[in-house]
Design a protein around this motif. Structure first.
Motif, PDB file in Angstrom:
ATOM      1  N   VAL A  47      -0.893  10.375  33.799  1.00 14.21           N
ATOM      2  CA  VAL A  47      -0.351  10.805  32.476  1.00 14.21           C
ATOM      3  C   VAL A  47       0.870  11.880  32.932  1.00 14.21           C
ATOM      4  O   VAL A  47       1.077  12.432  33.874  1.00 14.21           O
ATOM      5  CB  VAL A  47      -1.296  11.661  31.790  1.00 14.21           C
ATOM      6  CG1 VAL A  47      -2.301  10.890  31.310  1.00 14.21           C
ATOM      7  CG2 VAL A  47      -2.035  12.691  32.474  1.00 14.21           C
ATOM      8  N   ASP A  48       1.734  11.699  31.702  1.00 15.98           N
ATOM      9  CA  ASP A  48       2.987  12.752  31.684  1.00 15.98           C
ATOM     10  C   ASP A  48       2.336  14.078  31.208  1.00 15.98           C
ATOM     11  O   ASP A  48       1.722  14.214  30.029  1.00 15.98           O
ATOM     12  CB  ASP A  48       3.868  11.968  30.611  1.00 15.98           C
ATOM     13  CG  ASP A  48       5.134  13.056  30.370  1.00 15.98           C
ATOM     14  OD1 ASP A  48       5.244  14.306  30.904  1.00 15.98           O
ATOM     15  OD2 ASP A  48       6.251  12.418  30.083  1.00 15.98           O
TER      16      ASP A  48
ATOM     17  N   LEU B 148      -5.367  17.020  27.186  1.00 19.29           N
ATOM     18  CA  LEU B 148      -4.138  17.801  27.273  1.00 19.29           C
ATOM     19  C   LEU B 148      -3.928  18.717  26.188  1.00 19.29           C
ATOM     20  O   LEU B 148      -3.911  18.346  25.084  1.00 19.29           O
ATOM     21  CB  LEU B 148      -2.968  17.049  27.608  1.00 19.29           C
ATOM     22  CG  LEU B 148      -2.963  15.849  28.603  1.00 19.29           C
ATOM     23  CD1 LEU B 148      -1.663  15.047  28.748  1.00 19.29           C
ATOM     24  CD2 LEU B 148      -3.233  16.449  29.940  1.00 19.29           C
ATOM     25  N   ASP B 149      -3.959  20.193  26.584  1.00 21.02           N
ATOM     26  CA  ASP B 149      -3.873  20.976  25.658  1.00 21.02           C
ATOM     27  C   ASP B 149      -4.771  20.868  24.338  1.00 21.02           C
ATOM     28  O   ASP B 149      -4.649  21.143  23.344  1.00 21.02           O
ATOM     29  CB  ASP B 149      -2.422  21.233  25.027  1.00 21.02           C
ATOM     30  CG  ASP B 149      -1.354  21.846  25.943  1.00 21.02           C
ATOM     31  OD1 ASP B 149      -1.716  22.721  26.919  1.00 21.02           O
ATOM     32  OD2 ASP B 149      -0.273  21.584  25.818  1.00 21.02           O
TER      33      ASP B 149
ATOM     34  N   SER C 242       0.520  22.620  28.955  1.00 23.63           N
ATOM     35  CA  SER C 242      -0.029  24.021  29.540  1.00 23.63           C
ATOM     36  C   SER C 242      -1.301  24.021  30.072  1.00 23.63           C
ATOM     37  O   SER C 242      -1.497  24.700  31.110  1.00 23.63           O
ATOM     38  CB  SER C 242       0.261  25.036  28.145  1.00 23.63           C
ATOM     39  OG  SER C 242       1.441  25.293  27.849  1.00 23.63           O
ATOM     40  N   ASN C 243      -2.152  23.229  29.409  1.00 19.19           N
ATOM     41  CA  ASN C 243      -3.661  23.126  30.182  1.00 19.19           C
ATOM     42  C   ASN C 243      -4.180  21.677  30.246  1.00 19.19           C
ATOM     43  O   ASN C 243      -3.760  21.055  29.336  1.00 19.19           O
ATOM     44  CB  ASN C 243      -4.331  24.112  29.328  1.00 19.19           C
ATOM     45  CG  ASN C 243      -4.090  25.632  29.039  1.00 19.19           C
ATOM     46  OD1 ASN C 243      -4.384  26.219  30.022  1.00 19.19           O
ATOM     47  ND2 ASN C 243      -3.389  25.891  28.135  1.00 19.19           N
ATOM     48  N   VAL C 244      -4.663  21.533  31.165  1.00 15.71           N
ATOM     49  CA  VAL C 244      -5.192  20.291  31.347  1.00 15.71           C
ATOM     50  C   VAL C 244      -6.990  20.331  31.686  1.00 15.71           C
ATOM     51  O   VAL C 244      -7.492  21.544  32.221  1.00 15.71           O
ATOM     52  CB  VAL C 244      -4.762  19.693  32.814  1.00 15.71           C
ATOM     53  CG1 VAL C 244      -5.754  18.594  33.142  1.00 15.71           C
ATOM     54  CG2 VAL C 244      -3.397  19.171  32.721  1.00 15.71           C
ATOM     55  N   ALA C 245      -7.555  19.838  30.957  1.00 13.96           N
ATOM     56  CA  ALA C 245      -8.909  19.727  31.132  1.00 13.96           C
ATOM     57  C   ALA C 245      -9.749  18.346  31.652  1.00 13.96           C
ATOM     58  O   ALA C 245      -9.516  17.519  31.126  1.00 13.96           O
ATOM     59  CB  ALA C 245      -9.868  20.152  29.853  1.00 13.96           C
TER      60      ALA C 245
ATOM     61  N   VAL D 214      -6.956  12.461  25.742  1.00 14.18           N
ATOM     62  CA  VAL D 214      -5.922  11.591  26.012  1.00 14.18           C
ATOM     63  C   VAL D 214      -6.160  10.326  26.929  1.00 14.18           C
ATOM     64  O   VAL D 214      -5.690   9.298  26.678  1.00 14.18           O
ATOM     65  CB  VAL D 214      -4.510  12.363  26.665  1.00 14.18           C
ATOM     66  CG1 VAL D 214      -3.868  13.165  25.671  1.00 14.18           C
ATOM     67  CG2 VAL D 214      -4.764  12.798  27.972  1.00 14.18           C
ATOM     68  N   GLU D 215      -7.312  10.422  27.404  1.00 17.97           N
ATOM     69  CA  GLU D 215      -7.600   9.363  28.387  1.00 17.97           C
ATOM     70  C   GLU D 215      -9.226   9.482  28.637  1.00 17.97           C
ATOM     71  O   GLU D 215      -9.615  10.664  28.657  1.00 17.97           O
ATOM     72  CB  GLU D 215      -7.189   9.479  29.668  1.00 17.97           C
ATOM     73  CG  GLU D 215      -5.491   9.157  29.738  1.00 17.97           C
ATOM     74  CD  GLU D 215      -5.111   7.753  29.464  1.00 17.97           C
ATOM     75  OE1 GLU D 215      -5.917   6.760  29.561  1.00 17.97           O
ATOM     76  OE2 GLU D 215      -3.997   7.510  29.226  1.00 17.97           O
TER      77      GLU D 215
END
Length: 195
Positions: free
Chosen positions: A157-158, A137-138, A163-166, A142-143
């Motif tokens: 996920v929250d 996330l940005d 703004s961006n997810v990869a 995160v996971e």
């Protein structure tokens, strides 16, 4: 019900001499209709809440960011001896596949709040090394989950302030070819942006 019975007794045509039969009949019908309406009306009714809007991850602006490939493709697959309808896959090959998606702002005019992913590798990909699925996330990881043939996993996920997810699928085998990771759930849920 006793109060209703008492009212009905009072309105009995033999007990009331001053009212005409038609008026008594009309009053009885009104009382009976009111009682029926109150009986059928739901008690303690909850206020309906608007369901969150949902969008498929690839419906937002996504770009390729790795050597492998990913694409939207609907097909039935078997994972852990159950059939899932895959909506997209990531094929890391002998390295990795990755994509980056801009979720804010978006053409749907939604404020996305959660990202839900459900994915796995097919039962008949037994010769493939495991694949690690990473979520950023940005730009921050995160996971991370690892799936192998016939195994599935999920991520929720929250993304409220994101703004961006990869997404990245990394082959764990050195100099080996990893099979595809299939996603049957890849949805962004949110609410309409205030006007």
């Amino acid at each position: 019900m006793q109060a209703v019975s008492a009212i009905m007794d009072i309105l009995n045509p033999f007990a009331v001499c001053c009212l005409s039969m038609q008026k008594i009949k009309l009053i009885r019908q009104v009382i009976a209709s009111t009682i029926l309406l109150l009986t059928l009306a739901p008690q303690g009714r909850q206020i309906a809440q608007e369901a969150p809007a949902s969008s498929f991850l690839l419906d937002v602006s996504c770009v390729n960011a790795g050597m492998g490939n990913w694409t939207s493709q609907t097909q039935d697959i078997s994972i852990d001896r159950a059939v899932y309808t895959s909506k997209m896959f990531m094929g890391p090959g002998d390295s990795s596949a990755s994509m980056t998606c801009r979720i804010q702002p978006n053409k749907e005019s939604l404020i996305f709040q959660t990202l839900k992913l459900e994915f796995g590798m097919r039962d008949n990909d037994q010769g493939s090394p495991p694949v690690r699925v990473n979520l950023y996330l940005d730009g921050f990881e995160v996971e991370s989950r690892t799936v192998s043939a016939g195994k599935k996993d999920s991520i929720l996920v929250d993304v409220t302030n994101t703004s961006n997810v990869a997404l990245e699928a990394v082959c764990s085998g050195q100099n080996q070819y990893c099979r595809r990771v299939y996603f049957w759930e890849a949805s962004l849920e949110g609410v309409p942006a205030p006007e």
